[in-house]
Design a protein around this motif. Structure first.
Motif, PDB file in Angstrom:
ATOM      1  N   PRO A   4       8.357  -1.853   2.053  1.00 13.64           N
ATOM      2  CA  PRO A   4       9.704  -1.507   2.524  1.00 13.64           C
ATOM      3  C   PRO A   4       9.800  -0.033   2.913  1.00 13.64           C
ATOM      4  N   LEU A   5      10.467   0.221   4.013  1.00 18.77           N
ATOM      5  CA  LEU A   5      10.631   1.581   4.535  1.00 18.77           C
ATOM      6  C   LEU A   5      12.110   1.939   4.571  1.00 18.77           C
ATOM      7  N   VAL A  23       0.830  -1.209   0.000  1.00 23.85           N
ATOM      8  CA  VAL A  23       0.000   0.000   0.000  1.00 23.85           C
ATOM      9  C   VAL A  23       0.864   1.259   0.000  1.00 23.85           C
ATOM     10  N   GLY A  24       2.166   1.126  -0.253  1.00 22.56           N
ATOM     11  CA  GLY A  24       3.031   2.290  -0.381  1.00 22.56           C
ATOM     12  C   GLY A  24       3.237   3.050   0.916  1.00 22.56           C
ATOM     13  N   LEU A  25       3.373   2.350   2.010  1.00 22.84           N
ATOM     14  CA  LEU A  25       3.594   3.024   3.291  1.00 22.84           C
ATOM     15  C   LEU A  25       4.965   3.698   3.307  1.00 22.84           C
ATOM     16  N   THR A  26       5.030   4.820   3.999  1.00 27.24           N
ATOM     17  CA  THR A  26       6.291   5.498   4.269  1.00 27.24           C
ATOM     18  C   THR A  26       6.483   5.547   5.789  1.00 27.24           C
ATOM     19  N   ASN A  76      12.211  -6.077   2.873  1.00 27.94           N
ATOM     20  CA  ASN A  76      13.635  -5.757   2.698  1.00 27.94           C
ATOM     21  C   ASN A  76      14.314  -5.391   4.032  1.00 27.94           C
ATOM     22  N   ILE A  77      13.933  -6.053   5.091  1.00 31.37           N
ATOM     23  CA  ILE A  77      14.535  -5.795   6.401  1.00 31.37           C
ATOM     24  C   ILE A  77      15.924  -6.405   6.426  1.00 31.37           C
ATOM     25  N   ASP A  78      16.919  -5.594   6.767  1.00 30.50           N
ATOM     26  CA  ASP A  78      18.297  -6.078   6.808  1.00 30.50           C
ATOM     27  C   ASP A  78      18.740  -6.188   8.265  1.00 30.50           C
ATOM     28  N   TYR A  84       9.766  -0.373  11.709  1.00 29.73           N
ATOM     29  CA  TYR A  84       8.735  -1.338  12.081  1.00 29.73           C
ATOM     30  C   TYR A  84       8.736  -1.613  13.582  1.00 29.73           C
ATOM     31  N   TYR A  85       9.860  -1.387  14.231  1.00 33.45           N
ATOM     32  CA  TYR A  85       9.956  -1.681  15.659  1.00 33.45           C
ATOM     33  C   TYR A  85       8.981  -0.842  16.474  1.00 33.45           C
TER      34      TYR A  85
END
Length: 559
Positions: free
Chosen positions: A206-207, A176-179, A231-233, A212-213
């Motif tokens: 992906p942000l 949904v294109g979250l920022t 894409n969490i690294d 996300y925490y």
């Protein structure tokens, strides 16, 4: 004659009163007024002046509320609220399906190409799909949004129409294109929703800052969180690991966490393992389809068996033990209701006894002078007062005993005896009635148990070679490491952890408590599926898996 013809000839050409001839058409006077009046065309929804959305009172029906709020906010086109389609099972027999096939073909051939083209792309139209409760057709249980961008204005509309949904349990946002900004707005929206909301899924969003925490804060009530394909690294994994637990705080609400299809490596897996050291609420963890190798796998396996505490953790454990001891001493039954220590209470008691004895001597002399001889015989000796004061319990001060005696002498006649009070140890201070005392004791006991359960550093530890070892995390039940890069070196660490947990659970079968891992997935990694270590892990985990055990029992019963 000519006059008659003229009158008859002119009569058709002269219009009657109340009518008007215009371009060969005779119209009535009322019709002319209606035609001359300009027609007021209704402007489109987006062009009319939008009403104030703040004035609208939501009714609890999402379809109505969302449409009205979008209209008031100035939206011309907005997604519709539709019921989520469910796959229907076909219970028809083969004969009925074969009979219906020609009819379906005829119906499809008769339908126009335009309708068939529209039906193909209905799935891709922006919609808000909802799942409703079976009992109530208007109560929304889950919300699914996929494939269209959610802006701040839409989130503002959601902040008004979602709180009235009393049965809302889950929100799923897929691509949904979250920022980072809209995620922060979404997080502020969650506390406004119903207390039944426990599941949040943000997949394919992906942000840049990987914030996300923030969904796992200490005040969060989310129990199930899915962050797949974001894409969490390793940096994002570090933030998530710190949100799971730190030395001074721990997340107590999150039960399941899905981090599949991300870019987490060995370093990130180490951060997640650090978060599992002191977390005792997470039951389900998925790290499938990541980049974890042997180093990260060994870190995760280390948490599942007794691990050594760091120097900082040992210091914090000692501080917690001292704080706990201080709380227990303050709640111990030896302390009086005024909070004095035992020595101070004994000193005050002896001082009170001496004061009572001296005051009684003085009163005896004064009363012997003023009172007649007949009345002086009924007076008690001062030694009896001292004896009765010595019989008082440790929780009662001498002044309390004198007041009781004075009240009793006023009520009764003759010699009044003070009943003995047995010294009660280990029953707490006597404050108020028995019901109040029982409530206080129960609350204190619950507080002690909660203090012991809250921080795992207060769990019993083992001392070996000058080091402090803490029991492993036996709360985690499900661990998914499918399709990573783990070899037999990492398998050895998990084999040791599984053997330890099996041994511990066998020795404590009768006691209630966490059972340890019940499901461990290590398939599709960089080792031979037929290797002995992997085979031993499967053999040890097979009896622990409740699903496979139930299937095996059903097969045995059928045989």
């Amino acid at each position: 004659m000519s006059s008659e013809q003229s009158t008859t000839g002119t009569s058709p050409r002269t219009p009657r009163p109340g009518t008007q001839k215009s371009s060969g058409v005779v119209t009535k006077k009322g019709d002319r007024a209606a035609k001359e009046k300009p027609v007021t065309a209704l402007p489109p929804v987006g062009e009319e002046e939008p009403k104030n959305p703040e004035e609208y009172q939501c009714s609890g029906v999402l379809e109505t509320d969302f449409a009205e709020l979008c209209t008031r906010s100035g939206y011309t086109y907005f997604p519709k609220v539709v019921t989520r389609p469910r796959p229907q099972q076909n219970f028809l027999s083969s004969t009925s399906t074969s009979e219906k096939a020609p009819q379906d073909d005829q119906r499809l051939s008769a339908s126009g190409s335009q309708n068939s083209l529209e039906s193909k792309y209905v799935f891709f139209r922006p919609t808000i799909q909802v799942e409703l409760e079976q009992d109530d057709s208007k109560a929304v249980r889950e919300i699914y949004i996929r494939g269209w961008k959610i802006e701040d204005r839409i989130l503002g509309i959601f902040s008004k129409c979602l709180p009235p949904l009393s049965q809302l349990q889950a929100i799923n946002l897929w691509k949904v294109g979250l920022t980072d900004k809209t995620l922060a707005t979404f997080i502020t929206l969650l506390p406004l929703c119903s207390s039944t909301l426990r599941k949040v899924s943000l997949e394919g969003n992906p942000l840049p800052e990987q914030s996300y925490y923030k969904l796992m804060g200490l005040d969060s009530t989310i129990s199930h969180l899915s962050l797949r394909n974001n894409n969490i690294d390793d940096y994002g994994a570090q933030l998530l690991g710190q949100a799971l637990s730190t030395l001074h705080s721990s997340n107590r609400a999150l039960v399941s966490l899905n981090l599949g299809f991300n870019h987490i490596g060995d370093t990130g897996a180490g951060y997640i393992a650090d978060g599992l050291r002191l977390n005792r609420s997470l039951l389900w963890l998925s790290l499938a389809h990541n980049r974890i190798q042997d180093k990260g796998a060994l870190k995760l396996a280390e948490v599942l068996r007794p691990f050594e505490l760091t120097h900082t953790e040992v210091v914090e454990r000692r501080r917690l033990l001292l704080e706990k001891g201080t709380q227990e001493r303050s709640r111990s039954p030896s302390s009086s209701r005024y909070g004095d220590s035992k020595m101070d209470r004994e000193k005050s008691q002896m001082a009170g006894i001496s004061n009572v004895a001296s005051s009684s001597d003085k009163s005896e002399k004064i009363q012997s002078i003023k009172t007649p001889k007949g009345l002086s015989k009924k007076k008690e000796k001062p030694g009896e007062v001292v004896k009765k004061e010595e019989k008082l319990g440790p929780g009662q001060s001498p002044t309390q005993g004198t007041t009781k005696k004075e009240d009793a002498t006023k009520a009764g006649k003759g010699k009044v005896t003070i009943p003995e009070q047995k010294i009660s140890r280990g029953k707490g201070t006597r404050t108020g009635t028995k019901e109040k005392r029982s409530i206080l004791l129960d609350s204190e006991q619950l507080m002690v148990e909660a203090t012991e359960m809250v921080n795992p550093l207060l769990e019993p530890v083992e001392h070996r070679d000058g080091k402090v070892f803490m029991p492993g995390n036996k709360v985690l039940l499900h661990l998914n490491l499918l399709r990573n890069q783990i070899t037999e070196v990492g398998l050895e660490g998990f084999l040791t952890a599984v053997q330890y947990q099996v041994q511990v659970t066998k020795s404590k079968t009768s006691s209630k408590g966490p059972m340890g891992l019940l499901w461990l997935s290590l398939a599709k990694n960089c080792f031979d599926p037929q290797c002995p270590k992997y085979t031993m892990i499967q053999e040890l985990m097979l009896p622990r898996d409740p699903v496979k055990t139930k299937v095996k029992e059903e097969e045995a019963i059928a045989v």
